[in-house]
Scaffold this motif. Structure first.
Motif, mmCIF file in Angstrom:
data_model
loop_
_atom_site.group_PDB
_atom_site.id
_atom_site.type_symbol
_atom_site.label_atom_id
_atom_site.label_comp_id
_atom_site.label_asym_id
_atom_site.label_seq_id
_atom_site.Cartn_x
_atom_site.Cartn_y
_atom_site.Cartn_z
ATOM 1 N N GLU A 130 6.455 5.654 -11.376
ATOM 2 C CA GLU A 130 7.651 6.462 -11.575
ATOM 3 C C GLU A 130 7.301 7.810 -12.205
ATOM 4 O OE1 GLU A 130 11.901 5.103 -12.994
ATOM 5 O OE2 GLU A 130 10.728 5.785 -14.724
ATOM 6 N N CYS A 131 6.379 7.806 -13.170
ATOM 7 C CA CYS A 131 5.953 9.065 -13.793
ATOM 8 C C CYS A 131 5.348 10.011 -12.757
ATOM 9 C CB CYS A 131 4.940 8.792 -14.900
ATOM 10 S SG CYS A 131 5.671 8.278 -16.468
ATOM 11 N N LEU A 132 4.555 9.453 -11.851
ATOM 12 C CA LEU A 132 3.967 10.293 -10.794
ATOM 13 C C LEU A 132 5.053 10.896 -9.911
ATOM 14 C CD1 LEU A 132 0.747 8.446 -9.551
ATOM 15 C CD2 LEU A 132 0.926 10.840 -10.233
ATOM 16 N N ALA A 133 6.052 10.081 -9.544
ATOM 17 C CA ALA A 133 7.130 10.601 -8.714
ATOM 18 C C ALA A 133 7.869 11.733 -9.427
ATOM 19 C CB ALA A 133 8.102 9.472 -8.356
ATOM 20 N N PHE A 134 8.209 11.520 -10.697
ATOM 21 C CA PHE A 134 8.907 12.566 -11.456
ATOM 22 C C PHE A 134 8.020 13.793 -11.653
ATOM 23 C CE2 PHE A 134 11.895 9.255 -13.315
ATOM 24 C CZ PHE A 134 13.019 9.791 -12.706
ATOM 25 N N ALA A 135 6.727 13.568 -11.886
ATOM 26 C CA ALA A 135 5.816 14.693 -12.079
ATOM 27 C C ALA A 135 5.742 15.557 -10.822
ATOM 28 C CB ALA A 135 4.429 14.184 -12.467
ATOM 29 N N LEU A 136 5.661 14.922 -9.658
ATOM 30 C CA LEU A 136 5.595 15.676 -8.409
ATOM 31 C C LEU A 136 6.921 16.367 -8.107
ATOM 32 C CD1 LEU A 136 3.492 13.165 -6.275
ATOM 33 C CD2 LEU A 136 2.730 15.350 -7.233
ATOM 34 N N GLU A 137 8.028 15.755 -8.539
ATOM 35 C CA GLU A 137 9.325 16.429 -8.385
ATOM 36 C C GLU A 137 9.420 17.621 -9.328
ATOM 37 O OE1 GLU A 137 12.218 12.785 -6.851
ATOM 38 O OE2 GLU A 137 12.329 13.464 -8.938
ATOM 39 N N GLN A 138 8.958 17.441 -10.556
ATOM 40 C CA GLN A 138 8.985 18.546 -11.518
ATOM 41 C C GLN A 138 8.141 19.709 -11.017
ATOM 42 O OE1 GLN A 138 8.606 17.504 -15.755
ATOM 43 N NE2 GLN A 138 7.115 19.161 -15.950
ATOM 44 N N GLY A 139 7.039 19.397 -10.329
ATOM 45 C CA GLY A 139 6.168 20.440 -9.795
ATOM 46 C C GLY A 139 6.575 20.946 -8.426
ATOM 47 N N LYS A 140 7.735 20.497 -7.919
ATOM 48 C CA LYS A 140 8.306 20.952 -6.642
ATOM 49 C C LYS A 140 7.529 20.475 -5.419
ATOM 50 C CE LYS A 140 11.232 23.284 -9.144
ATOM 51 N NZ LYS A 140 12.584 22.722 -9.410
ATOM 52 N N ALA A 141 6.595 19.518 -5.605
ATOM 53 C CA ALA A 141 5.919 18.941 -4.443
ATOM 54 C C ALA A 141 6.818 17.932 -3.741
ATOM 55 C CB ALA A 141 4.611 18.275 -4.864
ATOM 56 N N LEU A 142 7.753 17.339 -4.501
ATOM 57 C CA LEU A 142 8.740 16.419 -3.952
ATOM 58 C C LEU A 142 10.112 16.813 -4.465
ATOM 59 C CD1 LEU A 142 7.049 12.916 -4.569
ATOM 60 C CD2 LEU A 142 7.144 14.157 -2.404
ATOM 61 N N LYS A 143 11.129 16.297 -3.809
ATOM 62 C CA LYS A 143 12.494 16.454 -4.287
ATOM 63 C C LYS A 143 13.250 15.175 -3.983
ATOM 64 C CE LYS A 143 14.322 18.663 -0.085
ATOM 65 N NZ LYS A 143 13.119 18.396 0.723
ATOM 66 N N PRO A 144 14.313 14.846 -4.731
ATOM 67 C CA PRO A 144 15.104 13.663 -4.433
ATOM 68 C C PRO A 144 15.546 13.646 -2.971
ATOM 69 C CG PRO A 144 15.752 14.559 -6.549
ATOM 70 C CD PRO A 144 14.796 15.553 -5.943
ATOM 71 N N GLY A 145 15.432 12.493 -2.360
ATOM 72 C CA GLY A 145 15.760 12.364 -0.942
ATOM 73 C C GLY A 145 14.544 12.380 -0.040
ATOM 74 N N ASP A 146 13.402 12.868 -0.540
ATOM 75 C CA ASP A 146 12.188 12.853 0.268
ATOM 76 C C ASP A 146 11.749 11.418 0.551
ATOM 77 O OD1 ASP A 146 11.953 15.560 0.571
ATOM 78 O OD2 ASP A 146 10.507 15.833 -1.062
ATOM 79 N N ARG A 147 11.040 11.244 1.690
ATOM 80 C CA ARG A 147 10.623 9.924 2.123
ATOM 81 C C ARG A 147 9.246 9.556 1.582
ATOM 82 N NH1 ARG A 147 15.697 11.037 3.332
ATOM 83 N NH2 ARG A 147 16.515 9.900 5.125
ATOM 84 N N VAL A 148 9.090 8.249 1.294
ATOM 85 C CA VAL A 148 7.815 7.678 0.857
ATOM 86 C C VAL A 148 7.374 6.682 1.922
ATOM 87 C CG1 VAL A 148 6.611 6.392 -0.940
ATOM 88 C CG2 VAL A 148 8.531 7.887 -1.549
ATOM 89 N N LEU A 149 6.186 6.865 2.461
ATOM 90 C CA LEU A 149 5.676 6.012 3.531
ATOM 91 C C LEU A 149 4.820 4.892 2.952
ATOM 92 C CD1 LEU A 149 5.273 5.442 6.565
ATOM 93 C CD2 LEU A 149 3.371 7.094 6.527
ATOM 94 N N LEU A 150 5.147 3.640 3.325
ATOM 95 C CA LEU A 150 4.404 2.472 2.847
ATOM 96 C C LEU A 150 4.180 1.501 3.996
ATOM 97 C CD1 LEU A 150 7.048 2.609 0.353
ATOM 98 C CD2 LEU A 150 4.969 1.796 -0.729
ATOM 99 N N PRO A 151 2.999 0.852 4.052
ATOM 100 C CA PRO A 151 2.810 -0.221 5.032
ATOM 101 C C PRO A 151 3.681 -1.418 4.664
ATOM 102 C CG PRO A 151 0.715 0.453 4.025
ATOM 103 C CD PRO A 151 1.812 1.052 3.209
ATOM 104 N N ALA A 152 4.008 -2.241 5.645
ATOM 105 C CA ALA A 152 4.769 -3.469 5.384
ATOM 106 C C ALA A 152 4.056 -4.635 6.063
ATOM 107 C CB ALA A 152 6.186 -3.339 5.912
ATOM 108 N N PRO A 153 3.809 -5.727 5.304
ATOM 109 C CA PRO A 153 4.355 -6.071 3.991
ATOM 110 C C PRO A 153 3.758 -5.250 2.858
ATOM 111 C CG PRO A 153 2.818 -7.775 4.715
ATOM 112 C CD PRO A 153 2.986 -6.837 5.861
ATOM 113 N N SER A 154 4.533 -5.186 1.762
ATOM 114 C CA SER A 154 4.148 -4.367 0.618
ATOM 115 C C SER A 154 4.837 -4.894 -0.625
ATOM 116 C CB SER A 154 4.556 -2.912 0.873
ATOM 117 O OG SER A 154 3.955 -2.031 -0.030
ATOM 118 N N TRP A 155 4.313 -4.522 -1.797
ATOM 119 C CA TRP A 155 4.902 -4.961 -3.068
ATOM 120 C C TRP A 155 6.350 -4.511 -3.164
ATOM 121 C CZ3 TRP A 155 5.386 -1.727 -7.825
ATOM 122 C CH2 TRP A 155 5.893 -2.475 -8.912
#
Length: 484
Positions: free
Chosen positions: A145-170
């Motif tokens: 979560e800290c990484l997600a917020f850090a990247l949002e704070q740095g404008k690399a991400l914004k709320p609503g952006d997609r996160v790609l994960l293989p499935a099955p996954s945690w």
């Protein structure tokens, strides 16, 4: 299917814990082979409502577990007891808490602790790891979560952006990225092809990326994988990182929670994101998380670490310019600094150093012994499991029970079993309940882990000592044999 459970039946006696709470209020405790009844005033319908309100499938099973009237071994939860005796002797005895230890500490860990972590991870991940790249958090969930917020704070991400994960996954990725950072998870379903079921491929990621609109801005890989338990080859990782870092704008998070959970002669061996050729050229877009929950078996200590050389991440994690450091919201508290600090200080003037001795000798030996014993038991009992993770199982076996999906009898009007997971394929839930009742074992259904096909179950073979798990496997085999 006749039930041998009483889902919080009315009229059962109260059995309070030390805090005086009872019944479903105790459900956060991950009980083992224990028979615990529940509150007399909680009906089966009320119990169901409570269960379905719990998002985490492992926590939901833990709550369900305390309602059972027969002892059931919970192999659904990802925990590790293999090192407890050593930690008890070397670390937990007399931690030596003094007045200074109850004061505020730096929220992302003391310099000494981060230097010790770097000393360990230089050998495991890459010599490039430095203490200044490491930031402690309250667990790896907090690190993500800290990484997600850090990247949002740095404008690399914004709320609503997609996160790609293989499935099955945690399952926890959904909450780490969606619940507060406001990102949206997109899953790449891995193909089901016999012995090679759910193997990660570059094409599966590319197809999911191309089909997602807008395209994902973050790729997350777990290496070794949860729930499959497989290491990814260096060749596969290099091809994925080359595509993601040169053909897309995505950042990459490598969740390396199980980095030390390697059986002897794992094939392929473990390769950290920091060891890849592409990392050297794109250090600002590759980030790693690791913690003590799985390798060291300290899940309740909630100790995780962000590892990143990204200027955006570093600025957010350290704070400044009127902003608090990101870990301040999920800190490594002062008492954890004491116990974890003692763990890393133990034997620091000796060779091998205690954490090295644990991770490179004692743990691999015990993990391999448990793995081999459980693998042998699975084969002997005729319980199918994915063979593509047979040489580096981390802490899991992924059981392939899809051929039994239609063999569990439909319940009759007299049956009162409680559906713990009504949101998954009903046949998979019936099979889970059948194994719970007939084998007295709880397994985690694959569809709670975003598995694209029903009939797969995660078994954690480090949650209890080797003999208990082997006995549980024998019971699973006998129960499946009853189905024909």
């Amino acid at each position: 299917m006749t039930s041998r459970q009483a889902p919080f039946p009315a009229g059962t006696p109260r059995i309070p814990d030390q805090s005086g709470r009872s019944g479903p209020q105790r459900a956060h405790a991950l009980e083992g082979e224990t028979t615990i009844t529940a509150d007399e005033d909680v009906t089966a319908n009320a119990a169901a409502a409570i269960l379905y309100g719990i998002t985490d499938p492992e926590e939901r099973l833990a709550l369900h577990h305390v309602s059972l009237t027969a002892p059931v071994l919970n192999l659904s939860v990802a925990e590790n007891v293999l090192l407890y005796d050593s930690l008890k002797e070397e670390v937990f005895k007399n931690p030596g808490i003094g007045p200074e230890d109850i004061r505020y500490k730096r929220s992302y860990g003391t310099d000494e602790l981060r230097q010790h972590v770097a000393r360990l991870l230089k050998k495991t991940m890459s010599p490039v790891v430095e203490a200044d790249d490491i930031y402690a958090t309250a667990g790896v969930s907090g690190a993500l979560e800290c990484l997600a917020f850090a990247l949002e704070q740095g404008k690399a991400l914004k709320p609503g952006d997609r996160v790609l994960l293989p499935a099955p996954s945690w399952q926890g990725f959904k909450w780490c990225f969606e619940q507060r950072p406001g990102l949206r998870c997109v899953f790449a379903p891995l193909p089901v092809t016999g012995d090679k079921a759910f193997q990660l491929t570059l094409k599966a990621l590319q197809d999911a990326y191309d089909n997602a609109k807008p395209h994902p801005k973050l790729l997350v890989l777990t290496n070794p994988n949860n729930p499959l338990g497989a290491n990814y080859s260096k060749e596969l990782l290099e091809s994925i990182y080359t595509w993601a870092l040169t053909k897309t704008e995505m950042h990459i998070i490598s969740d390396e929670m199980y980095a030390h959970s390697q059986i002897a002669k794992s094939k392929p061996g473990f390769h950290s994101a920091f060891s890849l050729d592409l990392y050297q050229k794109h250090q600002d877009r590759v980030h790693v998380v690791w913690g003590l929950a799985k390798d060291f078996g300290l899940s309740g200590f909630r100790t995780g670490f962000v590892l990143s050389r990204s200027a955006l991440v570093r600025e957010a994690m350290r704070g400044g310019k009127g902003l608090k450091e990101m870990s301040w919201f999920s800190p490594l508290d002062s008492l954890k600094n004491v116990v974890v600090g003692k763990l890393f200080r133990t034997g620091e003037d000796k060779d091998p150093w205690y954490p090295d001795q644990l991770m490179r000798k004692l743990y691999p030996e015990r993990l391999t012994a448990s793995y081999e014993a459980v693998k042998k038991a699975l084969s002997k009992a005729g319980v199918p499991f994915l063979s593509n993770n047979a040489d580096n199982a981390a802490q899991f076996f992924f059981l392939d029970l899809h051929k039994y999906l239609d063999k569990v009898p439909e319940e009759t009007g007299d049956d009162t079993w409680l559906r713990v997971f009504p949101e998954i394929d009903d046949r998979e839930e019936r099979l889970r309940a059948y194994l719970e009742q007939e084998a007295q074992v709880q397994l985690l259904p694959g569809q709670t882990l975003f598995c694209p096909s029903p009939g797969y179950f995660r078994l954690c073979f480090t949650a209890y000592d080797q003999d208990k798990v082997v006995q549980a496997v024998d019971r699973i085999g006998a129960a499946l044999n009853k189905l024909g």
